[in-house]
Design a protein around this motif. Sequence first.
Motif, PDB file in Angstrom:
ATOM      1  N   ARG A 119      62.905  70.296  50.025  1.00  8.17           N
ATOM      2  CA  ARG A 119      63.405  68.968  50.411  1.00  8.17           C
ATOM      3  C   ARG A 119      62.306  68.158  51.097  1.00  8.17           C
ATOM      4  O   ARG A 119      62.147  66.973  50.823  1.00  8.17           O
ATOM      5  CB  ARG A 119      64.627  69.083  51.314  1.00  8.17           C
ATOM      6  N   ASP A 120      61.549  68.792  51.971  1.00 12.74           N
ATOM      7  CA  ASP A 120      60.469  68.102  52.663  1.00 12.74           C
ATOM      8  C   ASP A 120      59.431  67.589  51.663  1.00 12.74           C
ATOM      9  O   ASP A 120      59.015  66.431  51.722  1.00 12.74           O
ATOM     10  CB  ASP A 120      59.815  69.043  53.674  1.00 12.74           C
ATOM     11  N   GLN A 143      58.633  63.635  50.610  1.00 11.43           N
ATOM     12  CA  GLN A 143      57.302  63.046  50.730  1.00 11.43           C
ATOM     13  C   GLN A 143      56.894  62.365  49.432  1.00 11.43           C
ATOM     14  O   GLN A 143      56.373  61.253  49.442  1.00 11.43           O
ATOM     15  CB  GLN A 143      56.279  64.119  51.119  1.00 11.43           C
ATOM     16  N   PRO A 163      64.544  74.054  52.509  1.00 14.81           N
ATOM     17  CA  PRO A 163      63.972  73.085  53.470  1.00 14.81           C
ATOM     18  C   PRO A 163      62.557  72.629  53.096  1.00 14.81           C
ATOM     19  O   PRO A 163      62.242  71.447  53.190  1.00 14.81           O
ATOM     20  CB  PRO A 163      63.980  73.859  54.792  1.00 14.81           C
ATOM     21  N   ARG A 164      61.723  73.548  52.641  1.00 18.23           N
ATOM     22  CA  ARG A 164      60.368  73.167  52.213  1.00 18.23           C
ATOM     23  C   ARG A 164      60.407  72.312  50.967  1.00 18.23           C
ATOM     24  O   ARG A 164      59.614  71.371  50.829  1.00 18.23           O
ATOM     25  CB  ARG A 164      59.525  74.420  51.963  1.00 18.23           C
TER      26      ARG A 164
END
Length: 170
Positions: free
Chosen positions: A112-113, A117, A109-110
């Motif tokens: 992908r975030d 960005q 998840p981190r």
Amino acid sequence: MKKIILPLLLASIGTAAGVGAGIFLKAPPEETAEHTDGEKDETHAQDAQKDDDQGDAKYEESGDFQYVKMNNQFVVPIVDDGAVSALVVLSLSLEISEGQQSAVFQREPRLRDGFLQILFDHANLGGFTGTFTNSNNMNTLRMGLREVAKNVLGDIANDVLITDIVRQDI
């Protein structure tokens, strides 16, 4: 009667040609035969030695890595004058240290975030307009993605690979 025979004949010929092509283009099986005295076949041993030599040269300077494909594609909207004019779809893989696949999935998840960005920033700067696949644009994008991977994963991450990229104008 002729209307029935002709399609059957064509189907038979097509099937036979497909089977023949499949047999002809099939990869040769791996040779693992051993002699009765337990020694390996010499040609197989020489081929294996060549493969090992090439593999060592390939990873000698960078260590052993494995590749982890990110589970889902990344979709990046291209916005012009306040409206979405195109979508860019990317598939990414990570080059990581051997045996660290679970760490990647734990932090996905981190990752992908951070990747999104970088992709949004790249799109907002015009990186996906015009000839977006030229080497300067792609190198800039790769460097940003690699930086995010290193920040999230640390020394586990070696590189980020862009395995697919498509732009669809709307």
